[in-house]
Design an enzyme around this catalytic site. Structure first.
Site, mmCIF file in Angstrom:
data_model
loop_
_atom_site.group_PDB
_atom_site.id
_atom_site.type_symbol
_atom_site.label_atom_id
_atom_site.label_comp_id
_atom_site.label_asym_id
_atom_site.label_seq_id
_atom_site.Cartn_x
_atom_site.Cartn_y
_atom_site.Cartn_z
ATOM 1 N N GLY A 49 -5.453 3.076 6.430
ATOM 2 C CA GLY A 49 -4.305 3.246 5.552
ATOM 3 C C GLY A 49 -4.649 4.204 4.433
ATOM 4 O O GLY A 49 -5.822 4.339 4.070
ATOM 5 N N GLN A 76 -3.793 8.176 -3.657
ATOM 6 C CA GLN A 76 -5.222 8.432 -3.414
ATOM 7 C C GLN A 76 -5.524 9.912 -3.203
ATOM 8 O O GLN A 76 -6.676 10.323 -3.314
ATOM 9 C CB GLN A 76 -5.693 7.650 -2.187
ATOM 10 C CG GLN A 76 -5.731 6.146 -2.417
ATOM 11 C CD GLN A 76 -6.126 5.430 -1.145
ATOM 12 O OE1 GLN A 76 -5.289 5.173 -0.300
ATOM 13 N NE2 GLN A 76 -7.398 5.139 -1.000
ATOM 14 N N CYS A 96 -11.764 0.162 0.756
ATOM 15 C CA CYS A 96 -10.799 1.189 0.354
ATOM 16 C C CYS A 96 -11.494 2.545 0.407
ATOM 17 O O CYS A 96 -12.642 2.666 -0.022
ATOM 18 C CB CYS A 96 -10.320 0.896 -1.063
ATOM 19 S SG CYS A 96 -9.169 2.109 -1.707
ATOM 20 N N LEU A 97 -10.786 3.553 0.899
ATOM 21 C CA LEU A 97 -11.377 4.894 0.976
ATOM 22 C C LEU A 97 -11.678 5.454 -0.417
ATOM 23 O O LEU A 97 -12.500 6.344 -0.558
ATOM 24 C CB LEU A 97 -10.453 5.851 1.741
ATOM 25 C CG LEU A 97 -10.259 5.514 3.229
ATOM 26 C CD1 LEU A 97 -9.234 6.451 3.861
ATOM 27 C CD2 LEU A 97 -11.576 5.581 3.984
ATOM 28 N N HIS A 126 -2.077 -3.596 0.544
ATOM 29 C CA HIS A 126 -3.129 -2.840 -0.147
ATOM 30 C C HIS A 126 -2.628 -1.437 -0.510
ATOM 31 O O HIS A 126 -2.801 -0.977 -1.644
ATOM 32 C CB HIS A 126 -4.358 -2.790 0.777
ATOM 33 C CG HIS A 126 -5.486 -1.934 0.294
ATOM 34 N ND1 HIS A 126 -6.751 -2.452 0.050
ATOM 35 C CD2 HIS A 126 -5.573 -0.604 0.042
ATOM 36 C CE1 HIS A 126 -7.533 -1.465 -0.348
ATOM 37 N NE2 HIS A 126 -6.849 -0.334 -0.355
ATOM 38 N N GLU A 127 -1.986 -0.771 0.462
ATOM 39 C CA GLU A 127 -1.510 0.598 0.208
ATOM 40 C C GLU A 127 -0.361 0.608 -0.796
ATOM 41 O O GLU A 127 -0.267 1.502 -1.637
ATOM 42 C CB GLU A 127 -1.076 1.279 1.516
ATOM 43 C CG GLU A 127 -2.145 1.389 2.596
ATOM 44 C CD GLU A 127 -3.491 1.890 2.107
ATOM 45 O OE1 GLU A 127 -3.539 2.664 1.131
ATOM 46 O OE2 GLU A 127 -4.511 1.485 2.698
ATOM 47 N N HIS A 148 -1.569 0.605 -4.286
ATOM 48 C CA HIS A 148 -1.983 1.925 -4.790
ATOM 49 C C HIS A 148 -0.814 2.650 -5.456
ATOM 50 O O HIS A 148 -0.993 3.321 -6.476
ATOM 51 C CB HIS A 148 -2.499 2.804 -3.647
ATOM 52 C CG HIS A 148 -3.935 2.566 -3.261
ATOM 53 N ND1 HIS A 148 -4.973 2.691 -4.153
ATOM 54 C CD2 HIS A 148 -4.501 2.246 -2.070
ATOM 55 C CE1 HIS A 148 -6.119 2.450 -3.532
ATOM 56 N NE2 HIS A 148 -5.865 2.168 -2.263
HETATM 57 NI NI NI Z 1 -7.217 1.686 -0.709
#
Ligand code: NI
Length: 177
Positions: free
Chosen positions: A46, A51, A92-93, A134-135, A138
């Site tokens: 995701g 991000q 998370c990225l 989660h996304e 963000h």
């Molecule tokens: Ni994330």
């Protein structure tokens, strides 16, 4: 198609609250495609526009291993959620190498707009539910580590700030899960 740069926690830009998308133009379509490519390349399941430093309400999600269920969600909203919660390990990225268990509603009902401008609704459970929540966080400037204790948050910040200061080797990139 292009790979986009992913902001790294604790970058303050990750705190920006994204604004709704009013028109799905060529720019948004290119952004969605580039975000999907960036997510797959990372690899991740995701990615939120926040991000990649674009503060508009767009997320891409694909929890499959064979990249067969890409969901591009514009202006996603949570319509309903289960009273039951579940503890699931998240990463998370934007927080590379850090994982911890986060408690969230087990299932959610989501409404969003797709790239064709159509309104879509779906129920998500399990990993898809975790990923979408989660996304969406963000887009509101929240990162999963915000749910952890202050002590854990400061440990993660220290580790990542230290890692970001180290000179990067252009030939050997660290593996990012
Ligand atoms: Ni994330």
């Amino acid at each position: 198609m292009a790979l986009l740069n992913i902001l790294q926690y604790p970058d303050p830009r990750l705190r920006t609250v994204a604004r709704p998308i009013v028109e799905i133009d060529a720019r948004i379509k290119t952004l969605a495609r580039d975000m999907a490519e960036t997510m797959y390349a990372a690899p991740g399941i995701g990615l939120a526009a926040t991000q990649v430093n674009v503060h508009e309400r767009l997320i891409v999600v694909d929890i499959t291993e064979d990249h067969s269920d890409l969901r591009i969600l514009i202006n996603p909203e949570r319509l309903e959620h289960s009273p039951q919660t579940k503890l699931v390990q998240e990463g998370c990225l934007s927080v590379p190498g850090m994982y911890d268990e986060i408690e969230r509603p087990d299932w959610v009902r989501i409404r969003a707009i797709n790239l064709d401008g159509q309104s879509i609704e779906f129920e998500a459970q399990g990993l898809l539910s975790v990923c979408v929540q989660h996304e969406m966080d963000h887009l509101d400037g929240r990162v999963f580590v915000d749910y952890l204790s202050r002590l854990k948050q400061s440990r993660i910040q220290q580790k990542l700030i230290k890692a970001q200061r180290q000179p990067t080797d252009s030939l050997e990139q660290p593996t990012r899960l």
